[in-house]
Scaffold this motif. Sequence first.
Motif, PDB file in Angstrom:
ATOM      1  N   ASP A   1       2.859  -8.963  -6.758  1.00 21.82           N
ATOM      2  CA  ASP A   1       1.827  -7.923  -6.680  1.00 21.82           C
ATOM      3  C   ASP A   1       1.842  -6.946  -7.855  1.00 21.82           C
ATOM      4  O   ASP A   1       0.796  -6.424  -8.238  1.00 21.82           O
ATOM      5  CB  ASP A   1       1.988  -7.114  -5.385  1.00 21.82           C
ATOM      6  CG  ASP A   1       1.319  -7.796  -4.216  1.00 21.82           C
ATOM      7  OD1 ASP A   1       1.849  -8.833  -3.782  1.00 21.82           O
ATOM      8  OD2 ASP A   1       0.272  -7.317  -3.755  1.00 21.82           O
ATOM      9  N   PHE A   2       3.030  -6.666  -8.398  1.00 26.79           N
ATOM     10  CA  PHE A   2       3.139  -5.588  -9.378  1.00 26.79           C
ATOM     11  C   PHE A   2       3.501  -6.044 -10.786  1.00 26.79           C
ATOM     12  O   PHE A   2       3.482  -5.262 -11.707  1.00 26.79           O
ATOM     13  CB  PHE A   2       4.196  -4.566  -8.927  1.00 26.79           C
ATOM     14  CG  PHE A   2       3.768  -3.725  -7.768  1.00 26.79           C
ATOM     15  CD1 PHE A   2       2.796  -2.747  -7.917  1.00 26.79           C
ATOM     16  CD2 PHE A   2       4.334  -3.905  -6.522  1.00 26.79           C
ATOM     17  CE1 PHE A   2       2.405  -1.957  -6.852  1.00 26.79           C
ATOM     18  CE2 PHE A   2       3.949  -3.123  -5.442  1.00 26.79           C
ATOM     19  CZ  PHE A   2       2.976  -2.151  -5.609  1.00 26.79           C
TER      20      PHE A   2
ATOM     21  N   GLU B   1       0.848  -1.216   0.000  1.00 25.08           N
ATOM     22  CA  GLU B   1       0.000   0.000   0.000  1.00 25.08           C
ATOM     23  C   GLU B   1       0.878   1.259   0.000  1.00 25.08           C
ATOM     24  O   GLU B   1       0.602   2.217  -0.733  1.00 25.08           O
ATOM     25  CB  GLU B   1      -0.883   0.038   1.257  1.00 25.08           C
ATOM     26  CG  GLU B   1      -2.144  -0.795   1.166  1.00 25.08           C
ATOM     27  CD  GLU B   1      -2.827  -0.900   2.527  1.00 25.08           C
ATOM     28  OE1 GLU B   1      -2.690   0.038   3.339  1.00 25.08           O
ATOM     29  OE2 GLU B   1      -3.479  -1.935   2.771  1.00 25.08           O
ATOM     30  N   ALA B   2       1.915   1.253   0.836  1.00 24.00           N
ATOM     31  CA  ALA B   2       2.796   2.427   0.927  1.00 24.00           C
ATOM     32  C   ALA B   2       3.508   2.668  -0.403  1.00 24.00           C
ATOM     33  O   ALA B   2       3.658   3.818  -0.837  1.00 24.00           O
ATOM     34  CB  ALA B   2       3.816   2.233   2.050  1.00 24.00           C
TER      35      ALA B   2
ATOM     36  N   THR C   1       1.066   4.189  -2.808  1.00 20.31           N
ATOM     37  CA  THR C   1       0.790   5.584  -2.458  1.00 20.31           C
ATOM     38  C   THR C   1       1.936   6.508  -2.856  1.00 20.31           C
ATOM     39  O   THR C   1       1.722   7.606  -3.371  1.00 20.31           O
ATOM     40  CB  THR C   1       0.553   5.708  -0.932  1.00 20.31           C
ATOM     41  OG1 THR C   1      -0.504   4.821  -0.569  1.00 20.31           O
ATOM     42  CG2 THR C   1       0.194   7.123  -0.529  1.00 20.31           C
ATOM     43  N   LEU C   2       3.179   6.050  -2.629  1.00 23.76           N
ATOM     44  CA  LEU C   2       4.332   6.941  -2.778  1.00 23.76           C
ATOM     45  C   LEU C   2       4.960   6.956  -4.163  1.00 23.76           C
ATOM     46  O   LEU C   2       5.607   7.919  -4.532  1.00 23.76           O
ATOM     47  CB  LEU C   2       5.421   6.551  -1.754  1.00 23.76           C
ATOM     48  CG  LEU C   2       5.083   6.774  -0.277  1.00 23.76           C
ATOM     49  CD1 LEU C   2       6.165   6.177   0.614  1.00 23.76           C
ATOM     50  CD2 LEU C   2       4.923   8.264   0.014  1.00 23.76           C
ATOM     51  N   ARG C   3       4.784   5.892  -4.934  1.00 28.08           N
ATOM     52  CA  ARG C   3       5.575   5.826  -6.167  1.00 28.08           C
ATOM     53  C   ARG C   3       4.982   6.620  -7.321  1.00 28.08           C
ATOM     54  O   ARG C   3       5.707   7.032  -8.223  1.00 28.08           O
ATOM     55  CB  ARG C   3       5.833   4.371  -6.569  1.00 28.08           C
ATOM     56  CG  ARG C   3       4.784   3.718  -7.435  1.00 28.08           C
ATOM     57  CD  ARG C   3       5.250   2.353  -7.908  1.00 28.08           C
ATOM     58  NE  ARG C   3       4.262   1.732  -8.774  1.00 28.08           N
ATOM     59  CZ  ARG C   3       4.255   1.821 -10.087  1.00 28.08           C
ATOM     60  NH1 ARG C   3       5.181   2.527 -10.712  1.00 28.08           N
ATOM     61  NH2 ARG C   3       3.317   1.237 -10.801  1.00 28.08           N
ATOM     62  N   GLY C   4       3.670   6.872  -7.318  1.00 27.47           N
ATOM     63  CA  GLY C   4       3.063   7.547  -8.468  1.00 27.47           C
ATOM     64  C   GLY C   4       3.316   6.731  -9.718  1.00 27.47           C
ATOM     65  O   GLY C   4       2.939   5.566  -9.793  1.00 27.47           O
TER      66      GLY C   4
END
Length: 373
Positions: free
Chosen positions: A187-188, A156-157, A160-163
Amino acid sequence: MAHSENTAPRCVGCGIPLQSENKEVAGYVPEASLEKEEAICQRCFRIKHYNEASSVTVDQDEFLKLLGSIASTDSLVVHIVDLFDFEGSIISGLQRFIGNNPVLLVVNKMDLLPRVTNWNRLKNWVQKQAKVNGLKVEDVVLCSAQRNIGFDRVVEAILTLRGKRDVYVVGATNVGKSTLINRLISDFSDLKRELTVSRYPGTTLDAVNIPMDDGKSIIDTPGIVYPSRLTELVVRKDLAKVMPDKPLKPMTYQLNPQQTLFFGSLVRFDFIEGERQSFTAYVASELKIHRTKLERADELYAEHRGVMLSPPDLADLETLPAWTRHRLRIDSGSSQDIFISGLGWIQANGTSGATVDVYAPRGVKVMLRDSML
């Protein structure tokens, strides 16, 4: 079959020339696979099919060159550290190398601490210690790779942070980096896509470039080796005795001044001056601790090192650097830990202050810090 590097078929995953002569060298494939039209090297194969990230390591100088190349990118830097060896695994001065890129601090091995730990207080402690080490972090996430706790919060972090940035994952050896990478892959990344490998200038090792579904990449950098960690000095068979994999069982000793604790033959702790008080050792439960009077300590060590006082055994003890003495003064009224990188820490519980000597192999980081717990 031997090929020259120019004529050798290349891995469709990472582009490296393929070879079937040496399993230990990059680009290895079994000979039968060498002539396949879309052959992939063993490392790409293992990452793709078994979700196993490589555990490549690199020394400090090469690692700093590699870090310097991140400054010119627009990326999120995920720095993973070991809660048990916090000051030993944090990359001091990271900010100088990565420019203005944001940092997410992922703190692994929270499962080693007692369940009654105040996690909010611990998170504040981590943020304070990160600042002491010159690190400006966007967020701190506590997790356990081994128990798969908190990884949802890590993901989640990152979201949120990577854009729309690439994600660089950096960390020392044995901090759980490959477990995190494996989770990020699942996940990615679309695992049907192959992997690419980019070679950094000035290094002989590869960073694994894992394409994400949005066209950006997760870049798994090699693990940095810090010789200031005891875990880098002990022989492999003793690693399990100093690196805990189960929750710590703190051992509290009521000590008079002029008493000594031996941690195997690895580290010696002398309580030199102060009122009678307790010290709590947070070390692996497999590590034997022996108490004696300071006046007998030299004799006990000479007679029993490598045998009763173990690990390591006598032969392996000869491979370690000689001990260096560290004199530390704990202020009255303060709550402090005596931190020994790779071994754990000793919490000083007295309020009247103390003077202690710590003997550890030369080069191992020994320091006072604000108490973690």
